[in-house]
Structures are given as structure tokens and as C-alpha cells.
Design a protein around this motif. Structure first.
Motif, PDB file in Angstrom:
ATOM      1  N   GLN A 195       9.693  -5.367   8.005  1.00 41.30           N
ATOM      2  CA  GLN A 195      10.015  -5.871   6.648  1.00 41.30           C
ATOM      3  C   GLN A 195      10.438  -7.465   7.072  1.00 41.30           C
ATOM      4  O   GLN A 195      10.051  -8.400   6.541  1.00 41.30           O
ATOM      5  CB  GLN A 195      10.851  -5.088   6.043  1.00 41.30           C
ATOM      6  CG  GLN A 195      11.143  -5.774   4.300  1.00 41.30           C
ATOM      7  CD  GLN A 195       9.946  -5.656   3.591  1.00 41.30           C
ATOM      8  OE1 GLN A 195       9.097  -5.096   3.727  1.00 41.30           O
ATOM      9  NE2 GLN A 195       9.974  -6.540   2.459  1.00 41.30           N
ATOM     10  N   GLY A 218       7.703  -3.600  -3.978  1.00 40.07           N
ATOM     11  CA  GLY A 218       6.350  -4.089  -3.423  1.00 40.07           C
ATOM     12  C   GLY A 218       6.089  -5.451  -3.644  1.00 40.07           C
ATOM     13  O   GLY A 218       5.312  -6.094  -2.976  1.00 40.07           O
ATOM     14  N   PRO A 238       9.755   1.223  -7.328  1.00 45.62           N
ATOM     15  CA  PRO A 238       8.939   1.169  -6.193  1.00 45.62           C
ATOM     16  C   PRO A 238       8.119   0.062  -6.288  1.00 45.62           C
ATOM     17  O   PRO A 238       7.649  -0.713  -5.215  1.00 45.62           O
ATOM     18  CB  PRO A 238       8.031   2.574  -6.130  1.00 45.62           C
ATOM     19  CG  PRO A 238       9.280   3.560  -7.096  1.00 45.62           C
ATOM     20  CD  PRO A 238       9.639   2.584  -8.013  1.00 45.62           C
ATOM     21  N   THR A 288      -0.943  -2.663   7.075  1.00 51.37           N
ATOM     22  CA  THR A 288       0.134  -1.880   6.340  1.00 51.37           C
ATOM     23  C   THR A 288       0.485  -2.582   5.120  1.00 51.37           C
ATOM     24  O   THR A 288       0.961  -3.695   5.268  1.00 51.37           O
ATOM     25  CB  THR A 288       1.404  -1.431   7.238  1.00 51.37           C
ATOM     26  OG1 THR A 288       0.996  -0.602   8.456  1.00 51.37           O
ATOM     27  CG2 THR A 288       2.146  -0.345   6.541  1.00 51.37           C
ATOM     28  N   GLN A 313       4.811  -2.647   1.108  1.00 42.45           N
ATOM     29  CA  GLN A 313       5.647  -1.752   0.355  1.00 42.45           C
ATOM     30  C   GLN A 313       6.032  -0.625   1.444  1.00 42.45           C
ATOM     31  O   GLN A 313       7.290  -0.184   1.344  1.00 42.45           O
ATOM     32  CB  GLN A 313       5.418  -1.044  -0.904  1.00 42.45           C
ATOM     33  CG  GLN A 313       6.174  -0.141  -1.476  1.00 42.45           C
ATOM     34  CD  GLN A 313       5.584   0.664  -2.836  1.00 42.45           C
ATOM     35  OE1 GLN A 313       4.479   0.734  -2.834  1.00 42.45           O
ATOM     36  NE2 GLN A 313       6.544   1.259  -3.504  1.00 42.45           N
ATOM     37  N   ARG A 314       5.331  -0.361   2.465  1.00 38.59           N
ATOM     38  CA  ARG A 314       5.740   0.437   3.461  1.00 38.59           C
ATOM     39  C   ARG A 314       6.142   0.074   4.748  1.00 38.59           C
ATOM     40  O   ARG A 314       6.193   0.716   5.703  1.00 38.59           O
ATOM     41  CB  ARG A 314       4.358   1.390   3.600  1.00 38.59           C
ATOM     42  CG  ARG A 314       3.908   2.198   2.624  1.00 38.59           C
ATOM     43  CD  ARG A 314       2.769   3.152   2.726  1.00 38.59           C
ATOM     44  NE  ARG A 314       2.617   4.062   2.024  1.00 38.59           N
ATOM     45  CZ  ARG A 314       1.607   4.952   1.949  1.00 38.59           C
ATOM     46  NH1 ARG A 314       0.791   5.064   2.952  1.00 38.59           N
ATOM     47  NH2 ARG A 314       1.439   6.008   0.915  1.00 38.59           N
ATOM     48  N   PRO A 339       0.706   1.275  -1.958  1.00 34.39           N
ATOM     49  CA  PRO A 339       0.047   1.903  -0.911  1.00 34.39           C
ATOM     50  C   PRO A 339      -1.400   2.129  -1.207  1.00 34.39           C
ATOM     51  O   PRO A 339      -2.261   2.459  -0.507  1.00 34.39           O
ATOM     52  CB  PRO A 339       0.766   3.288  -0.868  1.00 34.39           C
ATOM     53  CG  PRO A 339       1.967   3.050  -1.501  1.00 34.39           C
ATOM     54  CD  PRO A 339       1.766   1.854  -2.291  1.00 34.39           C
TER      55      PRO A 339
END
Length: 403
Positions: free
Chosen positions: A267, A401, A397, A257, A260-261, A338
Motif C-alpha cells: 500500500q 478503495g 470498503p 492487484t 483495495q487489496r 476487486p
């Protein structure tokens, strides 16, 4: 001395390798795989049989399965380390158990860890490198003992024989050169062994997420172009090969994954991997400097990184360089955002965050290297971000990341 005796004296003795497993079929397969390496191969069905052979034979290297009913491979290698510390130890295991790996390093002082099922070429390569490491270590010790003896003789000669002192001085210089060469060979063997261990990390990752080789190539190219200090170059090479060692304990979802997600506990687990990698490497004395670079390669120039929120020059120089190389490669592999970034856009993103995330002077030199001298590491797929997406995306965003 006869001609035949002289020939035998000049030929290196064959290494004796002990293979330990409770399964006869596995022992037969190991023997068949390693037979072409020219070693003298002995086998033992379980840990107790192995210890009996250790008492009866001169064994150079033991290769043992971690999971045997009578005695676990880690316990066996621990006992061998205590009783026969000169004997190299390699552990075979069918599971990537982080606790078992740490225990094998701390208690069994293993030379290498090989996953099951193994690849024949990797198994043979690890064996050759282990024996080369052992030979270099023996030669180093022999030369050190010889140097001590020469020093003792020299002290006696100093009082009366100046001419003989000069002759002995020349001999000592030659021995010192030989010792330096032996130490250099030992260092090369150690680097090669670390690269083999790095390849084991890649066994848990899909091919597109195997980044160590590209990160290694970048830091090596930068080190050579900018003539970095030899010790720093060595630590950077090791760190590039092992920076993601702390990810071995992750599940498959976390491994694949983009960062950033990841939210919440995932995390936190992601941000903890540099510390995990450091803790594994700190148990190996030659890798103290490497461990420090691994711990701090996610620190940020403005102090927003982790794990220690260091900022600017408080971040080790090698960690700043490693962080640039890792982000550059992982941006292209889709491991941060992503989607995969084309190579040029990855460089633009590094430039955009210069002075916030990255050391501005170092970032400029790194980008120049990538544009002028480093190999093209671009990843071209249909999922790559469109050319105008950077101008349409807000800073937030992307900064997330990279933070």
C-alpha cells in the motif's frame, strides 16, 4: 542556377541516422526495419566505433542499445550529448530498469526510450516524430536568428528612414507569425513524443489495464467543452498520458492487484507512485506543470489523499480533474475495487463521494460530460459488480478503495 541545381536546393536533405549495437544481427534487423523511412543509415559495432563515426560524419540522430560490452548505451549517449548536442538520441533497452531510465534522461538527455524487442511500426513512428521534432527546432532557431538580425537592421534604419521602417515592421510581423507556427509545430511534436513514451508504459501492463488513452480522451473532451486555458489543456494532456509513469518500477503482482487489496508495504508503494512520476518528469523543463498535476492527482477534497494531504482549492484544478478521470476509468477496469464496475455504477460512485473525495462542482460537471458527450468507456465482463451491490456494501470498503 541550373534547373537541376534549383530542384536539389528545394528538396530537403536526407537525415543521417547512426545505429549502434555490438550485435551484427541486431544492426542488420534495425537497418532492414528503418530502410523504408528514406534516411541515410550508418552502423557502428559498439560505442567506440560510434564516436569515431561522429567525428567523421554529420549525424542527425543516434539510436543505441543500452547494453554493449565496450561502452554502455547511456554512457555513449551522454558523451554524444556533450560533444554533439544537436544530435537527437534514442535508447534501446531490453529491460524496464527505472534507474537506467532516470539516468538516461538526466545524463544522456534522450529523446525517447524504446523497449526490446521493438515493434517495427512503433520504431518507425518514433523515428519520424524525432526527425520532425528536430526539423521544427532547427527552423525555430533559424527564425530566431533571422529575427535578431532583422531587429538589428531595424534599429539602424529607425534614425533616418521611416518608410523603410514600416516595410521592415511588416516583415517582422510575418517572421513572428512564422516563428509562432514553428513553435506550435514543435509543441505538437513534443506531445506526439510523449504519447509514444506513454505507449511504452503500456508494454508492462495487460491490455485490460492500459488506461492512458481513455483518461486522455476524457480530460481532452472536458477541456474542450469547458474551454480550459491552453497551457492547462497541454499540461492535462501530458499528465493523462504519463500519470502512471511511477508504476514502471512495480513488480507484476503490484501492477495487477486492485488497490483495495494492497496492505502494508504494498500500500505504501502504491501511494508513492505519484511522487515517483513527478520526480521523473521534473527533469524535463517543459513538463514542470505536468509533474505538479501527476503528483497531486490522488489528493482528496477532504484532505485525506496523498502525498501532501492537500484539501479543497489547495489541490491544483488540473489534478482534481485528472483524479476524477483516472478513478472513473480504473473503477471500470477493476484496478481499484476487486471487481470491475459497470460504467453507470462507476458514475454513481463518483457522485456518492462528491464533497468528500472529489470537488463537488467539478464532479457534477464531469459526470454531466460523461453522460452527455464523452464516449462510452464501460467494461462489460462477467466479474462486474451486480446492480444492487452498492446498496448492500457499507461505505467503508469503497471509501478505502478511493482513499
Amino acid at each position: 542556377m541550373s534547373t537541376q541545381e534549383a530542384e536539389r536546393e528545394s528538396q530537403p536533405l536526407r537525415a543521417t541516422l547512426l545505429l549502434v549495437d555490438s550485435d551484427g544481427d541486431t544492426l542488420a534487423l534495425l537497418t532492414e526495419t528503418l530502410q523504408p523511412e528514406g534516411c541515410r543509415l550508418l552502423t557502428a559495432n559498439g560505442g567506440e566505433a560510434a564516436l569515431t563515426l561522429m567525428d567523421a560524419e554529420e549525424i542527425d540522430l543516434v539510436m543505441a542499445n543500452a547494453r554493449m560490452p565496450d561502452m554502455g548505451g547511456i554512457d555513449l549517449l551522454n558523451r554524444i550529448q556533450q560533444g554533439w548536442p544537436h544530435c537527437l538520441r534514442i535508447l534501446l533497452d531490453s529491460q524496464s530498469d527505472m534507474n537506467a531510465i532516470v539516468r538516461a534522461i538526466n545524463e544522456g538527455h534522450i529523446y525517447s526510450f524504446i523497449g526490446i524487442p521493438w515493434r517495427a511500426e512503433e520504431l518507425c513512428l518514433t523515428l519520424r516524430q524525432a526527425l520532425a521534432h528536430q526539423q521544427a527546432e532547427r527552423e525555430r532557431k533559424r527564425l530566431e536568428a533571422l529575427t535578431r538580425e532583422q531587429n538589428r537592421e531595424l534599429s539602424e534604419l529607425n534614425a533616418t528612414l521611416e518608410k523603410r521602417f514600416e516595410a521592415r515592421s511588416q516583415e517582422l510581423e510575418q517572421l513572428a507569425a512564422m516563428l509562432d507556427a514553428a513553435n506550435a509545430e514543435l509543441e505538437r511534436s513534443h506531445v506526439a513524443a510523449i504519447q509514444v513514451f506513454s505507449s511504452l508504459i503500456n508494454q508492462r501492463l495487460p491490455q485490460r489495464l492500459q488506461t492512458n488513452a481513455q483518461v486522455y480522451a476524457l480530460v481532452q473532451a472536458f477541456s474542450e467543452v469547458h474551454e480550459l486555458d491552453g497551457e492547462l489543456q497541454r499540461d492535462l494532456q501530458m499528465a493523462a498520458s504519463l500519470y502512471n509513469l511511477g508504476r514502471l518500477s512495480w513488480n507484476d503482482h503490484l501492477l495487477t492487484t486492485p488497490s483495495q487489496r494492497l496492505f502494508g508495504e504494498e500500500q505504501k508503494a502504491y501511494q508513492h507512485y505519484p511522487e515517483t512520476g513527478e520526480s521523473l518528469l521534473m527533469s524535463l523543463d517543459p513538463l514542470q506543470g505536468t509533474a505538479r498535476l501527476v503528483r497531486h492527482h490522488h489528493e482528496r477534497w477532504n484532505g485525506s489523499g496523498y502525498p501532501d494531504q492537500l484539501e479543497q482549492d489547495a489541490i491544483p484544478y488540473g489534478a482534481r480533474l485528472l483524479g476524477l478521470a483516472v478513478d472513473f476509468v480504473e473503477l471500470q477496469r477493476g484496478m481499484i475495487l476487486p471487481s470491475e464496475l459497470p460504467r453507470q455504477q462507476a458514475l454513481e460512485l463518483l457522485r456518492k463521494f462528491s464533497g468528500r473525495v472529489y470537488d463537488p462542482e467539478l464532479c457534477a460537471a464531469f459526470i454531466q460530460l460523461c453522460l452527455e458527450q464523452a464516449p462510452d468507456l464501460a467494461v462489460t465482463t462477467a466479474s462486474a459488480i451486480a446492480p444492487d451491490s452498492l446498496s448492500h456494501q457499507p461505505d467503508r470498503p469503497l471509501a478505502k478503495g478511493l482513499s
